[in-house]
Write a protein that holds these residues in place. Structure first.
Motif, mmCIF file in Angstrom:
data_model
loop_
_atom_site.group_PDB
_atom_site.id
_atom_site.type_symbol
_atom_site.label_atom_id
_atom_site.label_comp_id
_atom_site.label_asym_id
_atom_site.label_seq_id
_atom_site.Cartn_x
_atom_site.Cartn_y
_atom_site.Cartn_z
ATOM 1 N N GLY A 1 0.775 -1.233 0.000
ATOM 2 C CA GLY A 1 0.000 0.000 0.000
ATOM 3 C C GLY A 1 0.807 1.283 0.000
ATOM 4 N N VAL A 2 1.970 1.284 -0.674
ATOM 5 C CA VAL A 2 2.823 2.474 -0.625
ATOM 6 C C VAL A 2 2.912 3.214 -1.961
ATOM 7 N N ALA A 3 2.152 2.794 -2.962
ATOM 8 C CA ALA A 3 2.231 3.477 -4.259
ATOM 9 C C ALA A 3 1.958 4.978 -4.154
ATOM 10 N N PRO A 4 0.922 5.411 -3.422
ATOM 11 C CA PRO A 4 0.704 6.864 -3.299
ATOM 12 C C PRO A 4 1.888 7.579 -2.649
ATOM 13 N N MET A 5 2.547 6.950 -1.693
ATOM 14 C CA MET A 5 3.695 7.562 -1.040
ATOM 15 C C MET A 5 4.863 7.685 -2.016
ATOM 16 N N LEU A 6 5.037 6.676 -2.867
ATOM 17 C CA LEU A 6 6.125 6.735 -3.848
ATOM 18 C C LEU A 6 5.889 7.850 -4.856
ATOM 19 N N MET A 7 4.642 8.056 -5.242
ATOM 20 C CA MET A 7 4.348 9.165 -6.151
ATOM 21 C C MET A 7 4.557 10.513 -5.459
ATOM 22 N N GLU A 8 4.218 10.584 -4.181
ATOM 23 C CA GLU A 8 4.459 11.820 -3.433
ATOM 24 C C GLU A 8 5.959 12.098 -3.335
ATOM 25 N N LEU A 9 6.752 11.059 -3.096
ATOM 26 C CA LEU A 9 8.205 11.222 -3.031
ATOM 27 C C LEU A 9 8.764 11.650 -4.384
ATOM 28 N N ALA A 10 8.306 11.001 -5.448
ATOM 29 C CA ALA A 10 8.779 11.343 -6.787
ATOM 30 C C ALA A 10 8.405 12.769 -7.157
ATOM 31 N N GLU A 11 7.225 13.191 -6.760
ATOM 32 C CA GLU A 11 6.786 14.571 -7.041
ATOM 33 C C GLU A 11 7.688 15.572 -6.322
ATOM 34 N N LYS A 12 8.034 15.289 -5.075
ATOM 35 C CA LYS A 12 8.858 16.213 -4.306
ATOM 36 C C LYS A 12 10.269 16.297 -4.880
ATOM 37 N N MET A 13 10.799 15.156 -5.379
ATOM 38 C CA MET A 13 12.160 15.130 -5.911
ATOM 39 C C MET A 13 12.212 15.414 -7.409
ATOM 40 N N ARG A 14 11.023 15.484 -8.065
ATOM 41 C CA ARG A 14 10.972 15.569 -9.530
ATOM 42 C C ARG A 14 11.747 14.391 -10.137
ATOM 43 N N ALA A 15 11.496 13.196 -9.601
ATOM 44 C CA ALA A 15 12.235 12.004 -10.016
ATOM 45 C C ALA A 15 11.355 11.103 -10.875
ATOM 46 N N PRO A 16 11.902 10.499 -11.923
ATOM 47 C CA PRO A 16 11.128 9.574 -12.750
ATOM 48 C C PRO A 16 10.809 8.286 -12.002
ATOM 49 N N VAL A 17 9.660 7.693 -12.341
ATOM 50 C CA VAL A 17 9.223 6.433 -11.749
ATOM 51 C C VAL A 17 8.933 5.445 -12.874
ATOM 52 N N ALA A 18 9.538 4.274 -12.777
ATOM 53 C CA ALA A 18 9.270 3.180 -13.717
ATOM 54 C C ALA A 18 8.750 1.981 -12.941
ATOM 55 N N VAL A 19 8.106 1.063 -13.653
ATOM 56 C CA VAL A 19 7.588 -0.140 -13.019
ATOM 57 C C VAL A 19 8.119 -1.376 -13.730
ATOM 58 N N ILE A 20 8.156 -2.494 -12.997
ATOM 59 C CA ILE A 20 8.362 -3.803 -13.601
ATOM 60 C C ILE A 20 7.033 -4.233 -14.207
ATOM 61 N N ASN A 21 7.047 -5.083 -15.245
ATOM 62 C CA ASN A 21 5.764 -5.423 -15.865
ATOM 63 C C ASN A 21 4.786 -6.084 -14.903
#
Length: 579
Positions: free
Chosen positions: A233-253
């Motif tokens: 249940g941490v996907a929203p937190m990862l997006m919040e972190l990426a937004e704050k750092m302006r960092a790209p996010v990729a996923v495994i299939n």
């Protein structure tokens, strides 16, 4: 003299079966899947008498295990009830899949009476060899915990198994003897609380500081997400972190859809040389990669061509690797919460190149339906909030589509058991009947578990089932056996099955042979079940699927394998190979 403090009684008398059902309900489980058998009927009767959990009888234990898995993916926990031996082993494949995919499922097996175990009495549904632990041993390889419930251990073990499944995001196995369900024992009056033990304070502080320091110092941080980001249940937190750092996010299939694909910093699927354009460079050139739940196999790494940076931070549900340090006694949620607060805000980074979307071609509605036309139509059919299912075969093409916001992707990428999606569809429909569910499946996978369509119809669910009828196992033809009969299957009148399996059904069925036929079928109102049978050529397959199968043959069979024989593999056309 100090007065004696009055003691409060925090226990009550309760039948063991009722206590188990109460605990399942307290854990958020509202439905129980499975089949009746003489060893589990006592518990089933208690379920009906209590009237709280709803019984969903399936056509087999295998599909019950798939349904519990699909249910757990949307509900957080799932459960099934089978009978000793024959039922437990039928469900074993599905439970093993839940283990491989990190899905918390509770498999309850109504088992032989305790008195038979105590006296060594032979019983049916056993090996008739005097042994009573065979199935506990079998499940020990594919579950995080196992136990035989007795009046002496019921309170402790029932709670332990449910909490273990929830905390570890893995299945557990419980043997429930048929003669204990109606025995009274002392049980707690307090409800079961699903919660992780708190992190060790020092380890948590040190871990947050180490992760935040590396991410803040990085010039090109990035985040790589596997399915555990969804399970914990941490996907929203990862997006919040990426937004704050302006960092790209990729996923495994295997984590398709876990990150909202409309999110500004989402870049696509990473899988080594099989990555979407630009994603491989973004991940492999990152000077601080945060990988969440990463578990590489050939299917998720482009046949082992993935290469993460050596300084990658590996985050799991209950431990984090940062450099040479391994942090135990921490939880992923608490670590990410602290890291989000601690990392520095980044207002601007150098823009990344984004691959241009492939231009859509206008198909001839009167032409024979092809895979290319089919998947273009499916892309246009998707809408926000859909629950989408993939099974082994050309339906893997779903991985290449752009998902609208708030979609959920359900598949068995690591385990790869064909037919999984039909049972999973039943389970997820039960967990979330108000969402639109779209099953994309081939005829080969469908034939394994097609009978579960009858249960879906029985409960008046309204999914859209889109089946490709191309005469067999197309994905296997890409390995070997392009025209061999072992990759053929019997042809069914698939579109007629709803009315065969549930006479009087209001389901709408279509047989489509052209793009125009498909467009008409997809334009139908989804106020009832829709079944679409799409007729295609047995040698028509998307190029990425064929390339994957061709490479899979090299991995599986080696340089002396039969895949090198002329004409034995279905291959992409020359034009497709250049793409």
């Amino acid at each position: 003299m100090a007065s004696k403090q009055s003691t409060v009684n925090h226990t009550q008398r309760m039948k063991i079966g009722d206590f188990l059902l109460r605990r399942l309900e307290e854990a958020g489980i509202r439905h129980l899947f499975g089949l009746p058998g003489d060893y589990n009927l006592t518990l089933l009767q208690q379920l009906y008498d209590a009237g709280k959990l709803t019984w969903i009888g399936t056509t087999g234990e295998l599909t019950a295990s798939y349904a519990a898995d699909g249910y757990a993916r949307l509900n957080g926990l799932g459960a099934l009830l089978v009978t000793n031996g024959v039922g437990a082993l039928s469900a074993l494949n599905g439970v093993a899949g839940s283990c491989a995919e990190h899905v918390p499922v509770i498999c309850i097996s109504g088992s032989i009476p305790l008195r038979s175990i105590d006296r060594g009495l032979g019983m049916h549904h056993t090996m008739a060899d005097g042994g009573f632990d065979h199935f506990l041993h079998a499940y020990s390889h594919v579950t995080a915990a196992q136990a035989r419930i007795t009046p002496r251990n019921a309170v402790v073990e029932i709670d332990r198994l449910i909490l273990t499944a929830w905390r570890e995001k893995l299945p557990v196995y419980m043997e429930f003897p048929s003669d204990i369900a109606y025995l009274d024992i002392e049980v707690p009056t307090t409800p079961l609380v699903l919660a992780d033990p708190p992190s060790d304070p020092e380890r948590l502080r040190s871990c947050i500081a180490a992760v935040a320091e590396r991410l803040s110092a990085a010039k090109s941080p990035a985040v790589l997400v596997d399915a555990d980001a969804d399970r914990f249940g941490v996907a929203p937190m990862l997006m919040e972190l990426a937004e704050k750092m302006r960092a790209p996010v990729a996923v495994i299939n295997a984590a398709k859809g876990v990150i909202d694909e409309s999110f500004a910093h989402y870049v696509g699927i990473y899988g080594g040389k099989s990555s979407e354009p630009g994603v491989r460079e973004t991940i492999e050139n990152s000077d601080c990669l945060l990988a969440v739940g990463y578990r590489p196999i050939e299917v998720t790494t482009g046949d082992f061509t993935a290469s993460l940076p050596v300084n990658t931070i590996h985050a799991r549900g209950h431990s984090i690797d940062v450099g040479n340090d391994n942090y135990q006694a921490v939880t992923l949620k608490e670590v990410l919460h602290g890291v989000i607060d601690a990392v520095r805000q980044v207002n601007k980074r150098t823009p990344r190149a984004v691959a241009a979307a492939a231009p859509s071609t206008r198909a001839d509605d009167t032409a024979k339906l092809t895979q290319a036309t089919y998947w273009q139509a499916i892309q246009g059919y998707l809408r926000p909030g859909d629950v989408l299912y993939v099974d082994n075969g050309t339906s893997f093409s779903l991985l290449g589509l752009k998902l609208p916001p708030k979609c959920t992707f359900i598949g068995s990428i690591n385990w790869g058991s064909i037919g999984y999606s039909v049972g999973a569809l039943l389970g997820a429909l039960t967990a979330a009947p108000d969402r639109r569910h779209l099953l994309l499946i081939g005829d080969g996978s469908f034939q394994v578990t097609a009978q579960e369509l009858s249960t879906i119809l029985r409960h008046d669910h309204k999914p859209v089932i889109s089946l490709i009828n191309n005469g067999g196992y197309t994905i296997e033809r890409g390995y070997i056996g392009k025209t061999e009969t072992y990759n053929d299957i019997a042809n069914w009148s698939y579109a007629d099955l709803p009315k065969v399996l549930r006479p009087g059904t209001r389901a709408r069925s279509f047989v489509v042979k052209t793009g125009g036929d498909l467009k008409k079928a997809l334009g139908t109102a989804n106020d009832r079940l829709i079944f679409i049978e799409s007729m295609m050529d047995s040698c028509d397959a998307p190029a990425p699927i064929l390339r994957s199968s061709n490479l899979g043959a090299e991995l599986d069979y080696g340089p002396t394998g039969p895949q090198h024989r002329a004409g034995l593999q279905l291959r992409p056309t020359t034009a497709e190979t250049r793409v």
